[in-house]
Design an enzyme around this catalytic site. Structure first.
Site: not given
Ligand code: ISL
Ligand code: CA
Length: 540
Positions: A25, A31, A100, A200, A253, A322-323
């Site tokens: 959008n 989204d 998640d 998580d 995780e 994503h980390d």
């Molecule tokens: O990103 C990390 C190292 O760069 C890790 O320490 C990370 O914080 C850890 O793996 C936990 O990650 C998950 O929980 C976090 C969130 O910020 C991350 O995106 C998620 O993958 C807190 O919820």
């Molecule tokens: Ca959007």
């Protein structure tokens, strides 16, 4: 053997970071309708499960990992009706959706937390509140994003525990009401048709004690909450009372696990998690913490991977999420961008376990090209930069640390085509698009049989059609500084994979084996490997 594989072992998972996948959008934010519009492209790739990073309402301090309502959809992403549409559209294409589940902490804007700030509220005990020690916080623990883990709250007159950002208060898992709430949340989504959860930081839920921790360079205090008996009990209860009543799976995780503590969390007979993400291989290019980079060596990487391949009955295999920085920038070589991205693809899809592909990995997306801190959005990057500044690190060094490690490396918008904003949005996105989008994008790779994406497609199909690749055993054959060879075998069939993690030619003859596939154009394998060449051989 083959028939005993579950669907979540047969299928390949594709991780979507919704904020950066596809905007529908024009507000610059990805989204749910955007995801729906791209389901056919994912189906075409051959993946069978989609994991959505959090789509719940969130104040976005940690972009969705700080949840303020577990039973709704972030209005930036759409509505519950959009989510239901996504589930239905996915089902039509035989794609499963996994959500998640972030239950170690909530957002400080969650109504539970807001109410818990009142000492007399029944919600007080949903979180971990403690008086300080004089003017000092309740203990000496240090947090995941650097810095403190206790925040003083004026209204309460006490501190609350937060292992992540101060806007992410930890839930109190000793409180049975928290357990009851989480069970309801899980049932709510499973009843809607979700096929499981990526859980998580799931091995830190239960805090056995709040005593001071042993002084440590990282995570002082973690001996009181890493993989505790209380956490194992929680996982078994969630499995027994909720998960086992659905056809679903979990991938945890799990931070700072060893093969032994990992097995305790995922061995089938323990009835806890179905599989887990370990970090060891992702730590082979760092000293102690990720901000101190160490030169990448294929051999070190291979050693770690091999160890985990053999230690666990099933692995959740990943090189990106994503980390993490982009794998081609990190484990590959930009001068051999295409070859090294394909090598990583061949490796990921031939290891034993469920493969996880992160959005953009399938086209070889690279680390960001930002030029200053104000272009970054990640709370972790800003925290670490500030801490490094406080420690007197020179600016150039601070910047290099962030460049190599920032989580925003993986969060730049998905590169769909060469039009403005990479086809991600019609307007300026929430986070900058990498300038290489005009050459690295889905459209340019879709119909090119030699593209990285086509290699992913080929490898996903090859794995799908090969019981040996899916169910076979793993055996390391050779690990040197820059070479990695292993065998997958099942019922007398042996497939040998040889990977050259270097810019040099290498030699590793393999008698009596025929070439199945290479990332170079070749008909036969003569024992010579080109730079970043990967071959799959079939033994006679
Ligand atoms: O990103 C990390 C190292 O760069 C890790 O320490 C990370 O914080 C850890 O793996 C936990 O990650 C998950 O929980 C976090 C969130 O910020 C991350 O995106 C998620 O993958 C807190 O919820
Ligand atoms: Ca959007």
């Amino acid at each position: 053997m083959v028939n005993v594989l579950k669907w979540w072992q047969e299928r390949v998972v594709y991780q979507i970071y919704p904020r950066s996948f596809q905007d529908s959008n024009g507000d610059g934010i990805g989204d749910l309708q955007g995801i729906i519009s791209r389901l056919d492209v994912l189906k075409d790739l051959g993946v069978g499960i989609i994991w959505l990073s959090p789509v719940y309402p969130s104040p976005n301090v940690d972009y969705g990992y700080d949840i303020s309502d577990y039973l709704d959809i972030n209005p930036e992403f759409g509505t519950m009706a959009d989510m239901e549409e996504l589930l239905a559209e996915a089902e039509k294409r035989d794609l499963k959706i996994v959500m998640d589940l972030v239950i170690n902490h909530t957002s400080d804007q969650h109504p539970w937390f807001q109410k818990s700030r009142d000492q007399n509220s029944p919600y007080r005990d949903y979180y971990i509140w403690r008086p300080g020690k004089g003017r000092r916080p309740p203990n000496n623990w240090s947090g995941f994003f650097g810095g403190r883990t206790w925040q003083y709250d004026e209204k309460s007159g006490e501190y609350y525990l937060h292992l992540f950002a101060k806007n992410q208060p930890d839930l109190n898992w000793r409180n049975p009401k928290v357990m009851a709430e989480v069970k309801e949340i899980m049932r709510f989504w499973l009843d809607k048709g979700v096929a499981g959860f990526r859980c998580d930081v799931i091995n830190i839920l239960y805090k056995t004690s709040l005593e001071d921790g042993r002084k440590s360079l990282i995570l002082t205090g973690s001996e009181h909450y890493l993989s505790q008996a209380g956490t194992h009990e929680i996982l078994r209860e969630l499995r027994r009372d909720v998960l086992d009543h659905y056809d679903c799976f979990t991938v945890g995780e799990t931070v700072f696990v060893t093969p032994k503590t990992a097995l305790d969390l995922m061995a089938p007979e323990r009835k806890e998690l179905n599989m887990l993400f370990s970090f060891a291989h992702m730590e082979t290019d760092q000293y102690i913490v990720k901000w101190f980079k160490r030169r990448f060596r294929g051999g070190r990487f291979a050693k770690s991977i091999s160890k985990w391949q053999t230690a666990l009955p099933w692995n959740a295999n990943y090189f990106e999420n994503h980390d993490q920085p982009r794998s081609v920038s990190r484990f590959g070589n930009m001068e051999y961008w295409e070859k090294s991205a394909k090598l990583l693809c061949i490796m990921l899809l031939t290891l034993r376990g469920t493969p996880f592909i992160y959005q953009g990995q399938e086209i070889g997306m690279t680390n960001f090209d930002f030029t200053s801190m104000d272009q970054l959005r990640d709370v972790e990057s800003h925290n670490i930069y500030a801490i490094a500044k406080g420690l007197g690190f020179p600016k150039a060094l601070r910047w290099r640390m962030i460049q190599a490690t920032s989580r925003d490396n993986a969060r730049t918008p998905m590169q769909w085509d060469s039009s403005a904003y990479a086809g991600f949005s019609t307007n300026e996105p929430w986070l900058g698009v990498n300038k290489n989008y005009s050459s690295i994008n889905v459209e340019s790779q879709l119909d090119d049989p030699d593209s990285i994406r086509s290699m992913y497609k080929t490898m996903i199909a090859l794995r799908a059609g090969s019981d040996t690749l899916k169910a076979g055993s793993f055996e390391a054959l050779k690990i040197s500084k820059e070479l990695f060879a292993y065998r997958r075998s099942l019922k007398g069939e042996g497939l040998v994979v040889i990977l050259n993690f270097s810019t040099r030619q290498q030699r590793l003859p393999w008698e009596g084996a025929v070439l199945v596939l290479s990332n170079y154009e070749r008909q036969v394998y003569d024992g010579n490997l080109e730079p970043y060449e990967a071959v799959i051989l079939k033994e006679a």
